[in-house]
Structure formats: C-alpha cells, structure tokens
Design a protein around this motif. Structure first.
Motif, mmCIF file in Angstrom:
data_model
loop_
_atom_site.group_PDB
_atom_site.id
_atom_site.type_symbol
_atom_site.label_atom_id
_atom_site.label_comp_id
_atom_site.label_asym_id
_atom_site.label_seq_id
_atom_site.Cartn_x
_atom_site.Cartn_y
_atom_site.Cartn_z
ATOM 1 N N SER A 165 30.261 15.060 -0.814
ATOM 2 C CA SER A 165 31.670 15.092 -1.226
ATOM 3 C C SER A 165 32.511 14.208 -0.314
ATOM 4 O O SER A 165 33.399 13.485 -0.784
ATOM 5 C CB SER A 165 32.203 16.527 -1.184
ATOM 6 N N CYS A 216 28.564 23.320 -4.040
ATOM 7 C CA CYS A 216 29.417 23.614 -5.197
ATOM 8 C C CYS A 216 28.775 24.607 -6.163
ATOM 9 O O CYS A 216 29.469 25.195 -6.991
ATOM 10 C CB CYS A 216 29.787 22.328 -5.933
ATOM 11 N N ILE A 247 35.847 30.242 -2.326
ATOM 12 C CA ILE A 247 35.593 28.879 -2.785
ATOM 13 C C ILE A 247 36.945 28.189 -2.917
ATOM 14 O O ILE A 247 37.808 28.638 -3.662
ATOM 15 C CB ILE A 247 34.873 28.847 -4.157
ATOM 16 N N GLY A 248 37.129 27.112 -2.193
ATOM 17 C CA GLY A 248 38.349 26.322 -2.284
ATOM 18 C C GLY A 248 39.524 26.909 -1.526
ATOM 19 O O GLY A 248 39.555 28.096 -1.209
ATOM 20 N N GLU A 304 43.905 25.694 -1.145
ATOM 21 C CA GLU A 304 44.949 24.701 -1.376
ATOM 22 C C GLU A 304 45.372 24.033 -0.077
ATOM 23 O O GLU A 304 45.400 24.665 0.975
ATOM 24 C CB GLU A 304 46.162 25.346 -2.044
ATOM 25 N N GLN A 344 45.236 13.979 0.791
ATOM 26 C CA GLN A 344 45.710 14.067 -0.586
ATOM 27 C C GLN A 344 46.907 13.143 -0.810
ATOM 28 O O GLN A 344 46.998 12.482 -1.845
ATOM 29 C CB GLN A 344 46.083 15.510 -0.919
ATOM 30 N N GLU A 346 43.994 12.779 -3.972
ATOM 31 C CA GLU A 346 42.939 13.768 -4.192
ATOM 32 C C GLU A 346 42.532 14.383 -2.862
ATOM 33 O O GLU A 346 42.546 13.732 -1.827
ATOM 34 C CB GLU A 346 41.728 13.079 -4.824
ATOM 35 N N ILE A 392 39.311 17.220 -1.531
ATOM 36 C CA ILE A 392 38.143 17.968 -1.985
ATOM 37 C C ILE A 392 38.162 19.438 -1.568
ATOM 38 O O ILE A 392 37.456 20.240 -2.161
ATOM 39 C CB ILE A 392 36.836 17.291 -1.523
ATOM 40 N N PRO A 419 40.376 21.921 -2.075
ATOM 41 C CA PRO A 419 40.765 22.932 -3.062
ATOM 42 C C PRO A 419 39.650 23.356 -4.022
ATOM 43 O O PRO A 419 39.645 24.490 -4.480
ATOM 44 C CB PRO A 419 41.918 22.263 -3.820
ATOM 45 N N LYS A 420 38.707 22.476 -4.314
ATOM 46 C CA LYS A 420 37.636 22.827 -5.242
ATOM 47 C C LYS A 420 36.257 22.868 -4.597
ATOM 48 O O LYS A 420 35.382 23.588 -5.064
ATOM 49 C CB LYS A 420 37.609 21.836 -6.411
ATOM 50 N N GLU A 421 36.052 22.096 -3.551
ATOM 51 C CA GLU A 421 34.711 21.956 -2.988
ATOM 52 C C GLU A 421 34.549 22.538 -1.588
ATOM 53 O O GLU A 421 33.450 22.584 -1.060
ATOM 54 C CB GLU A 421 34.304 20.481 -2.999
#
Length: 147
Positions: A51, A79, A100-101, A103, A112, A117, A119, A121-123
């Motif tokens: 990632s 993930c 997981i994740g 903010e 960001q 972007e 990573i 928040p999701k990864e």
C-alpha cells in the motif's frame, strides 16, 4: 506468510514515527516508548508495504512512519483481515485486530492534502498486544485467517 519490513515509533502523538532497529511489545500495553501505547484498543498500527508503494507513485519521498504506522509488512494481505483476527510474529508476539481504518485528523493529513488520497482510512489496521516480545524488521508475520 509475510515479513516485517519496518518497525516505527514516536514519543509524542501527532508526530511522524521513525524507523527503529527493533522494539519491545508489551502485553496489554503496546510498544515501549511509543506515544500510542496504553490500555486501549489501538496499541499498534500496521500498514502493508504494498500500500505504501502505491502511494509512493504519487509521493516518492514517503518514508516508513509517515502515516504514523508502527509496523510495515510485506507479503501478507492486511486488507483481508477482520476485527478479531490475530497476527503472529516470529518469536511469539501475538496481535489481535481491533479496528480497520481511521480517519485522518483535521480534515486530512499532509499526505492526503498533497496527493488527494490517504491509505490509513481504509487500509490501516489497528491491534492490541495479546503476547509481548521483541519485534524487528525481517521477522516473519502470519495471520490466523491464513491470508
């Protein structure tokens, strides 16, 4: 099975983490001398090196610790993990996935803002330490779910 590419710590919350040669992981606490250690569910954060590589295409100057991650892995599909899964590190350290994740702070971290972007928040993967011990780059890491 994968391996640990980097271990990073910071003394203060809100600052970038720096790579170290190794760190002591303490049961129910986290990483010794790391700002995020404590009696809570986000004692240790992890990101996949794959990632980070993807983000380096947009921002080549990224180094380990810039996402405030404690562990960078390589060769394990972070993930695909779920809350409750466990990660086993060579030597007996056991981490349990708790979140997981996450903010980014203040409407977006510097990464960001620069790239559009992030990573984390999701990864980003967060865990607590079930069994402690020393962790260093190069050690193997595997998951209870086989990913």
């Amino acid at each position: 099975m994968g391996h640990i590419e980097a271990v990073c710590v910071s003394r203060e919350k809100g600052e970038l983490k720096s790579p170290v040669e190794g760190a002591e992981f303490r049961k129910d606490w986290g990483i010794e001398d790391d700002a995020h250690a404590g009696d809570w569910h986000r004692q240790v954060s992890l990101l996949a090196g794959e990632s980070v590589d993807r983000m380096r295409k947009k921002m080549p100057e990224l180094s380990h610790g810039m996402f405030a991650e404690n562990i960078v892995t390589r060769g394990i599909n972070l993930c695909a993990l779920a809350v409750g899964d466990r990660l086993m590190v060579e030597g007996g350290v056991v981490l349990e996935i708790t979140q997981i994740g996450k903010e980014c702070h203040n409407g977006g971290c510097p990464i960001q803002v620069a790239t559009g972007e992030c990573i984390m928040p999701k990864e980003g993967i967060f865990s607590r330490v079930l069994e402690g011990g020393r962790v260093a780059p190069g050690m193997s890491i595997s998951s209870s779910s086989g990913v």
